[in-house]
Design a protein around this motif. Sequence first.
Motif, PDB file in Angstrom:
ATOM      1  N   ASP A 166       0.770  -1.283   0.160  1.00 11.20           N
ATOM      2  CA  ASP A 166      -0.071   0.002  -0.028  1.00 11.20           C
ATOM      3  C   ASP A 166       0.817   1.191   0.046  1.00 11.20           C
ATOM      4  N   ILE A 167       1.827   1.349   0.846  1.00  3.24           N
ATOM      5  CA  ILE A 167       3.024   2.415   0.844  1.00  3.24           C
ATOM      6  C   ILE A 167       3.268   2.740  -0.425  1.00  3.24           C
ATOM      7  N   ARG A 168       4.049   1.364  -1.019  1.00  7.59           N
ATOM      8  CA  ARG A 168       4.578   1.781  -2.483  1.00  7.59           C
ATOM      9  C   ARG A 168       3.714   2.340  -3.555  1.00  7.59           C
ATOM     10  N   GLU A 169       2.395   1.658  -3.386  1.00 13.23           N
ATOM     11  CA  GLU A 169       1.432   2.145  -4.318  1.00 13.23           C
ATOM     12  C   GLU A 169       1.155   3.853  -4.293  1.00 13.23           C
ATOM     13  N   ASP A 170       0.926   4.301  -2.929  1.00  7.85           N
ATOM     14  CA  ASP A 170       0.672   5.680  -2.686  1.00  7.85           C
ATOM     15  C   ASP A 170       1.860   6.365  -3.010  1.00  7.85           C
ATOM     16  N   PHE A 171       3.005   6.096  -2.678  1.00  9.08           N
ATOM     17  CA  PHE A 171       4.263   6.732  -2.993  1.00  9.08           C
ATOM     18  C   PHE A 171       4.540   6.833  -4.649  1.00  9.08           C
ATOM     19  N   SER A 172       4.293   5.712  -5.157  1.00  8.12           N
ATOM     20  CA  SER A 172       4.566   5.912  -6.674  1.00  8.12           C
ATOM     21  C   SER A 172       3.453   6.795  -7.387  1.00  8.12           C
ATOM     22  N   GLN A 173       2.289   6.663  -6.764  1.00 11.56           N
ATOM     23  CA  GLN A 173       1.263   7.766  -7.565  1.00 11.56           C
ATOM     24  C   GLN A 173       1.691   9.205  -7.336  1.00 11.56           C
ATOM     25  N   ALA A 174       2.031   9.294  -5.653  1.00 11.47           N
ATOM     26  CA  ALA A 174       2.465  10.814  -5.342  1.00 11.47           C
ATOM     27  C   ALA A 174       3.779  11.178  -6.076  1.00 11.47           C
ATOM     28  N   MET A 175       4.865  10.255  -6.369  1.00 10.36           N
ATOM     29  CA  MET A 175       5.902  10.661  -7.347  1.00 10.36           C
ATOM     30  C   MET A 175       5.377  11.081  -8.510  1.00 10.36           C
ATOM     31  N   SER A 176       4.585  10.328  -9.412  1.00 10.96           N
ATOM     32  CA  SER A 176       4.394  10.441 -10.546  1.00 10.96           C
ATOM     33  C   SER A 176       3.333  11.831 -10.748  1.00 10.96           C
ATOM     34  N   ALA A 177       2.681  12.140  -9.559  1.00 10.97           N
ATOM     35  CA  ALA A 177       1.843  13.500  -9.624  1.00 10.97           C
ATOM     36  C   ALA A 177       2.968  14.697  -9.658  1.00 10.97           C
ATOM     37  N   MET A 178       3.973  14.407  -8.804  1.00 14.35           N
ATOM     38  CA  MET A 178       4.933  15.433  -8.501  1.00 14.35           C
ATOM     39  C   MET A 178       5.648  15.680  -9.890  1.00 14.35           C
ATOM     40  N   TYR A 179       6.064  14.556 -10.408  1.00 13.74           N
ATOM     41  CA  TYR A 179       6.780  14.786 -11.548  1.00 13.74           C
ATOM     42  C   TYR A 179       6.180  15.417 -12.843  1.00 13.74           C
ATOM     43  N   GLN A 180       4.768  14.972 -12.768  1.00 13.41           N
ATOM     44  CA  GLN A 180       3.966  15.925 -13.851  1.00 13.41           C
ATOM     45  C   GLN A 180       3.969  17.069 -13.736  1.00 13.41           C
ATOM     46  N   GLN A 181       3.878  17.505 -12.379  1.00 11.31           N
ATOM     47  CA  GLN A 181       3.855  18.975 -12.270  1.00 11.31           C
ATOM     48  C   GLN A 181       5.402  19.689 -12.476  1.00 11.31           C
ATOM     49  N   GLU A 182       6.305  18.977 -12.155  1.00  3.18           N
ATOM     50  CA  GLU A 182       7.585  19.440 -12.520  1.00  3.18           C
ATOM     51  C   GLU A 182       8.083  19.501 -13.926  1.00  3.18           C
ATOM     52  N   VAL A 183       7.747  18.433 -14.721  1.00  3.32           N
ATOM     53  CA  VAL A 183       8.111  18.113 -15.899  1.00  3.32           C
ATOM     54  C   VAL A 183       6.688  17.927 -16.800  1.00  3.32           C
ATOM     55  N   PRO A 184       6.097  18.993 -17.498  1.00  3.48           N
ATOM     56  CA  PRO A 184       4.982  18.846 -18.144  1.00  3.48           C
ATOM     57  C   PRO A 184       5.103  17.845 -19.304  1.00  3.48           C
ATOM     58  N   GLN A 185       6.304  17.776 -19.820  1.00  7.01           N
ATOM     59  CA  GLN A 185       6.419  16.869 -21.020  1.00  7.01           C
ATOM     60  C   GLN A 185       6.170  15.093 -20.428  1.00  7.01           C
ATOM     61  N   TYR A 186       6.298  15.137 -19.215  1.00  7.07           N
ATOM     62  CA  TYR A 186       6.090  13.662 -18.720  1.00  7.07           C
ATOM     63  C   TYR A 186       4.535  13.514 -18.919  1.00  7.07           C
ATOM     64  N   GLY A 187       3.616  14.386 -18.501  1.00  2.85           N
ATOM     65  CA  GLY A 187       2.373  14.236 -18.671  1.00  2.85           C
ATOM     66  C   GLY A 187       2.136  13.800 -19.966  1.00  2.85           C
ATOM     67  N   THR A 188       2.607  14.730 -21.060  1.00  2.00           N
ATOM     68  CA  THR A 188       2.357  14.248 -22.475  1.00  2.00           C
ATOM     69  C   THR A 188       2.879  12.862 -22.752  1.00  2.00           C
ATOM     70  N   LEU A 189       3.856  12.417 -22.366  1.00  2.00           N
ATOM     71  CA  LEU A 189       4.420  10.963 -22.693  1.00  2.00           C
ATOM     72  C   LEU A 189       3.559  10.198 -21.989  1.00  2.00           C
ATOM     73  N   LEU A 190       2.932  10.440 -20.802  1.00  2.00           N
ATOM     74  CA  LEU A 190       1.915   9.371 -20.570  1.00  2.00           C
ATOM     75  C   LEU A 190       0.695   9.209 -21.241  1.00  2.00           C
TER      76      LEU A 190
END
Length: 447
Positions: free
Chosen positions: A9-33
């Motif tokens: 559960d912790i890993r799942e939450d963490f990977s989602q939080a990391m993905s949300a943070m990186y999407q904010q930091e690097v918008p191209q990552y959102g495009t890639l997704l």
Amino acid sequence: MAHTLSADDIREDFSQAMSAMYQQEVPQYGTLLALVADVNLAVLENNPRLHEQLANADELARLNVERHGAIRVGTAQELATLCRMFAIMGMYPVGYYDLSVAGVPVHSTAFRPVDDAALQRNPFRIFTSLLRLELIDDPALRDKAARILARRDIFTPRCRALMALHDEQGGLTPAQGQEFVREALETFRWHHHTTVDKETYQALHQQHRLIADVVCFPGCHINHLTPRTLDIDQVQSLMAKYGIEPKAVIEGPPRRAVPLLLRQTSFKALEEPVSFAGDASGTHTARFGEIEQRGVALTPKGRALYDRLLSEAGVGKDNLSHQQHLQAVFKAFPDSEFLLRQQGLAWFRYRLTPSGDAHRQAIRPGDDPQPFIERGWVIAQPITYEDFLPVSAAGIFQSNLGGESQTHSHGNASRGAFETALGRPVLNEFSLYEEAEMRSKRRCGLL
Ligand code: OOG
Ligand code: NI
């Protein structure tokens, strides 16, 4: 303790939080997704058989959450503390990668889940590199880098407190787990201010761009986060249309009927504004985007053949001719599940079908699974490769370090020193795949 959050559960939450943070930091990552999601949907729509195979192998659900990231750290203490942090998320160090042969002054491991259920839930991986200060040849600069690193703490005080609490209590409550995820995330956040002045940054950058990236910032920013695609050739050809410039060639094996190991491509690192200690400003390039396609894990025999063919093929200038050349060279690698199994080149997970289950008593330990597969009693699913490839990793590093390899080719692997820094040995990836295959055979009565 009454109720603790599971590591999964912790890993799942963490990977989602990391993905949300990186999407904010690097918008191209959102495009890639978005691009990867579009391509995956189209592939599944056009291949009902693949859709069914992935669903049967419990791989369909994890596909949409599957990511790997990468970080680089500067000291043994940082690496050992990360090891504690990732263990709380059910991620353990697997494999040793020596990148110094490719002129990159680091060695690495991959933190990832290892057991079947955890991998199925969320196979989040972090490729983690430790800087090898001993490869800086100017002693004064080496000492300076070590002093700068000794002054920083990349973990928040609360994160350290929660890790201690976890060890004391043997777990974290849901509230503590959520707080831990928030605090842990801070270690990987991008900081646009450096801890050093411009001259120091430039001196370290001059030694190697990567050294400046590791030494000059207050944390170990996540430098890319990679989604998994079902058709990397398609993603590569669509990247330009989505406004993303891909690296020249796709790393790893060619396109195959049975995908092998790992194929990867990336987009170039961004030039980002930074402010240096004092007043000066400038730019730093470190963060990029990457996508990957995963295939079957190979046995040591299969891996040796892969390594031989890959080095025989060399690296082409443009992707099309490189892929055609690879295709030709890899004709020597059998390309059907049957041949891969028969020749012991890849790992498989065996399962009984309902009619196999009805004939359990006819299956004896030590039996050859092949006749049962032909009779429809047993199915063999390729085990997905969960790790990384050193040659591919070197290609990814290099395309983001400005092209040419730099001169640090001391090429001396130092697994012992890495494990001492980590505070424990790394797990052997081949043993993990072999054990997964054996567990599945035992469940079928084949062992
Ligand atoms: C890591 C590069 C390696 C991969 O997927 O092989 C990697 C880095 O640049 O820090 O992520
Ligand atoms: Ni990567």
